[in-house]
Each structure stands twice: as structure tokens, then as C-alpha cells.
Write a protein that holds these residues in place. Structure first.
Motif, PDB file in Angstrom:
ATOM      1  N   ASN A 194       0.845  -1.200   0.000  1.00  0.00           N
ATOM      2  CA  ASN A 194       0.000   0.000   0.000  1.00  0.00           C
ATOM      3  C   ASN A 194       0.875   1.243   0.000  1.00  0.00           C
ATOM      4  O   ASN A 194       1.947   1.245   0.605  1.00  0.00           O
ATOM      5  CB  ASN A 194      -0.896   0.017   1.236  1.00  0.00           C
ATOM      6  N   PRO A 195       0.426   2.316  -0.676  1.00  0.00           N
ATOM      7  CA  PRO A 195       1.223   3.544  -0.625  1.00  0.00           C
ATOM      8  C   PRO A 195       1.218   4.093   0.808  1.00  0.00           C
ATOM      9  O   PRO A 195       0.253   3.876   1.530  1.00  0.00           O
ATOM     10  CB  PRO A 195       0.487   4.480  -1.589  1.00  0.00           C
ATOM     11  N   ASP A 196       2.284   4.756   1.178  1.00  0.00           N
ATOM     12  CA  ASP A 196       2.372   5.391   2.497  1.00  0.00           C
ATOM     13  C   ASP A 196       2.302   4.418   3.667  1.00  0.00           C
ATOM     14  O   ASP A 196       1.877   4.782   4.749  1.00  0.00           O
ATOM     15  CB  ASP A 196       1.247   6.439   2.703  1.00  0.00           C
ATOM     16  N   GLU A 197       2.698   3.187   3.463  1.00  0.00           N
ATOM     17  CA  GLU A 197       2.708   2.266   4.601  1.00  0.00           C
ATOM     18  C   GLU A 197       3.766   2.724   5.617  1.00  0.00           C
ATOM     19  O   GLU A 197       4.850   3.178   5.255  1.00  0.00           O
ATOM     20  CB  GLU A 197       3.038   0.844   4.140  1.00  0.00           C
ATOM     21  N   THR A 198       3.427   2.634   6.895  1.00  0.00           N
ATOM     22  CA  THR A 198       4.364   2.986   7.964  1.00  0.00           C
ATOM     23  C   THR A 198       5.474   1.935   8.028  1.00  0.00           C
ATOM     24  O   THR A 198       5.188   0.756   8.222  1.00  0.00           O
ATOM     25  CB  THR A 198       3.632   3.050   9.316  1.00  0.00           C
ATOM     26  N   GLU A 199       6.699   2.363   7.862  1.00  0.00           N
ATOM     27  CA  GLU A 199       7.811   1.410   7.828  1.00  0.00           C
ATOM     28  C   GLU A 199       8.325   1.110   9.233  1.00  0.00           C
ATOM     29  O   GLU A 199       8.101   1.894  10.163  1.00  0.00           O
ATOM     30  CB  GLU A 199       8.915   1.984   6.951  1.00  0.00           C
TER      31      GLU A 199
END
Ligand code: AMP
Ligand code: ZN
Ligand code: FE
Ligand code: FE
Length: 303
Positions: free
Chosen positions: A271-276
Motif C-alpha cells: 500500500n502507498p504510504d505504509e508505515t515502515e
């Protein structure tokens, strides 16, 4: 070093502790070794692997961690259901060599498989055609989850990102949603305590509809009830929580005396902008607080 403002702010965001991470043993897309390696590269020192309904990634994660010189806390995530909503429970310092918990988890994994197949059937009725064989391939022997079905939908071009599959079909109020057998939150806490694992409520906002005072009161009441059966902490630093959400949860936790945990809930989901990993996390002192509870649980077991 004072001149690199953007670098400094990024460093400020970063935590050396991440207590919520998923691997291919459930719905994460990195193997335990790949995930631990990524965390080490990102400068994390202490992490917990918390797969859904599975302890099977822990030995590999521990081996990789020993190699790379970081600490892996053995964890698990259990989904529980209550009329008021969904509660996810994290268990830390879980004892993997426990036939009773292992058999509970194996039963849940079986329930996930049956339910996954029913979701695929329901999607077909909605003219969304993904193959069950492909979903099983994507889950690769791990606990089957909706993200595997979402990924199969991305591959077939029905949606661009897994998240869209949830928004349009797979979410709790979506047309292809199918539930599964779960413990109640109190039963989940009890099962973890019996194992010697320290129970913590994951992403407490899942349980809330909005953040009005009634919902905060309802969450507080549920947490207090679970505390009676052994809940020791709750996530406060989580994924994409805003400062406001963190403050609200921190205030609930401090009122009840719950340990303020957290992590990214990283899945390598695509998913875009997933928290890494390491983008959010609790301060390192929480590990000592969790260990203290673990010590008390073990002491009670011996008494
Ligand atoms: P399941 O375990 O099959 O019930 O699926 C739950 C998992 O799906 C969660 O742990 C997340 O990884 C993912 N998930 C849940 N809701 C969403 C959403 N709205 N968008 C993307 N992923 C989600
Ligand atoms: Zn997940
Ligand atoms: Fe969760
Ligand atoms: Fe999770």
C-alpha cells in the motif's frame, strides 16, 4: 551537523523499538529473515514479531536476530470479537513450546482457511474472480488473511492497491466480508496469560467509532475490564496515529496504569504510504516494564 534540518526531523521520528511486525507466517510479505534484516538495517535495536495466530516465524526470526545483533521479542497477535467491536491482542514473551496455545492457534489458522475460501466464493458472486489456489500460494503455508485475497485482486487488476480491496469489498462492512470464529477479548487475554505471555491491546482505535468522549469512555471501560483478567498494556504509538490520537490514548493508558506500547504494524503490504519499521514505536523503557510483568506471570505460574 546542525544544518541538516530535514535529516534531524526524520531522526526524531525514528524509534529504535518496534513491537508490532508481521511476516510471511501470516499476512506480511517479508520472511522472518528478510524482516529482521530490514529492521537491523534501519537501525532498530529491539523488535517484536507479532504474526496473526502463528508462532511459526519465531525460530527463524530469533536466528536472524542473533546473527545481526538485535533483540527479537517473541510475540503473537490474536483477533478477538465482542459485540462492541473488534479487539486485537498482542502477546509478548510468548512461550512457543506450549501445546495448548499452539493448538488454539492451529484451530484459528484452520478457521482462516475456511473463511478465506468463502470470501473468494462471495467475490465470485460479485463478479470478482480470483483463484483460491492463488490465494493459498500467496499465503505460502502461513495463516491465511484478507491481505492475501487483496493481493490476488491486485494481480488480477481488480484494484490498484490492497487497501482498495478492503475499502470496496473486504472491509468489515464490505459486500465480500465473512467473519470467523474468535475468542472474546477476555478469553484472549486469559489464553495469553496462561501461556505466560504479556497481553497488550493493539491499535485501540479499531475498537472505537470516532474519538468523542463517549467512545473514549467506552474504550476505557473495556480496557479496565480486561485489566482485571491480566491486560498489561495498550498500543499508544502506532502506525499512522496523529499526535492527537497518541495524546488521547496516552491519557487513557496513564489513567489506568497500562504500559504504553506500540509499533508500525508493518506488513510490506504494497500500500502507498505504509508505515515502515521504526517510523513509530515506544520508548525503550517499555521493554523493561513488559519484562517486569512477564516476571510476575512466571512467578505466579511457579507458586
Ligand atoms: P484478517 O486477519 O483476514 O481479518 O485481515 C486483517 C488484516 O488485514 C489486518 O491485520 C491488516 O493487515 C489488513 N487490513 C485490515 N483492514 C485493512 C484496510 N482497511 N486496508 C488495508 N489492510 C487492512
Ligand atoms: Zn495483518
Ligand atoms: Fe491488528
Ligand atoms: Fe497487526
Amino acid at each position: 551537523f546542525l544544518c541538516v534540518a530535514s535529516h534531524r526531523s526524520e531522526e526524531l521520528l525514528k524509534s529504535r523499538v518496534d513491537l508490532h511486525l508481521h511476516t510471511t507466517m501470516s499476512d506480511g510479505r517479508l520472511s522472518p529473515t528478510e524482516l529482521v534484516t530490514l529492521c537491523a538495517e534501519r537501525g532498530l535495536r529491539q523488535i517484536a514479531i507479532t504474526d496473526h495466530d502463528s508462532l511459526e516465524g519465531l525460530p527463524e526470526a530469533q536466528a536472524a536476530a542473533a546473527e545481526l545483533g538485535i533483540d527479537v521479542i517473541s510475540g503473537v497477535e490474536l483477533g478477538a470479537d465482542e459485540t462492541g467491536g473488534e479487539v486485537h491482542l498482542l502477546g509478548y514473551f510468548v512461550e512457543a513450546d506450549d501445546p495448548e496455545l499452539s493448538s488454539i492457534l492451529a484451530g484459528f489458522r484452520e478457521g482462516r482457511t475456511t473463511r478465506g475460501r468463502r470470501i473468494v466464493e462471495r467475490l465470485a458472486e460479485l463478479d470478482v474472480h480470483v483463484s483460491w489456489g492463488r490465494v493459498l500460494e500467496l499465503s505460502d503455508g502461513g495463516a491465511v488473511g484478507r491481505p492475501h485475497i487483496a493481493q490476488a485482486m491486485v494481480e488480477k487488476g481488480y484494484v490498484q492497491y490492497p487497501k482498495e480491496a478492503f475499502d470496496q469489498y473486504l472491509g468489515r462492512s464490505g459486500p465480500a466480508y465473512v467473519g470467523r470464529e474468535r475468542l472474546t477479548p477476555a478469553e484472549g487475554v486469559a489464553a495469553l496469560v496462561k501461556n505466560g505471555a504479556v497481553p497488550v491491546m493493539a491499535h485501540p482505535t479499531y475498537y472505537m467509532s470516532g474519538d468523542g468522549p463517549e467512545e473514549v469512555a467506552r474504550l476505557t471501560e473495556t480496557l479496565a475490564g480486561l485489566q482485571q483478567v491480566g491486560l498489561a498494556g495498550m498500543e499508544v504509538h502506532y502506525g499512522d496515529y496523529t499526535t492527537r490520537q497518541v495524546e488521547m490514548l496516552a491519557s487513557v493508558a496513564s489513567e489506568l496504569g497500562l504500559i504504553q506500547c506500540g509499533g508500525s504494524d508493518y506488513h510490506a503490504s504494497g500500500n502507498p504510504d505504509e508505515t515502515e519499521p521504526g517510523k513509530v514505536g515506544p520508548p525503550p523503557e517499555v521493554i523493561g516494564a513488559l519484562q517486569d510483568v512477564r516476571g510476575r506471570l512466571l512467578g505466579q505460574g511457579e507458586a
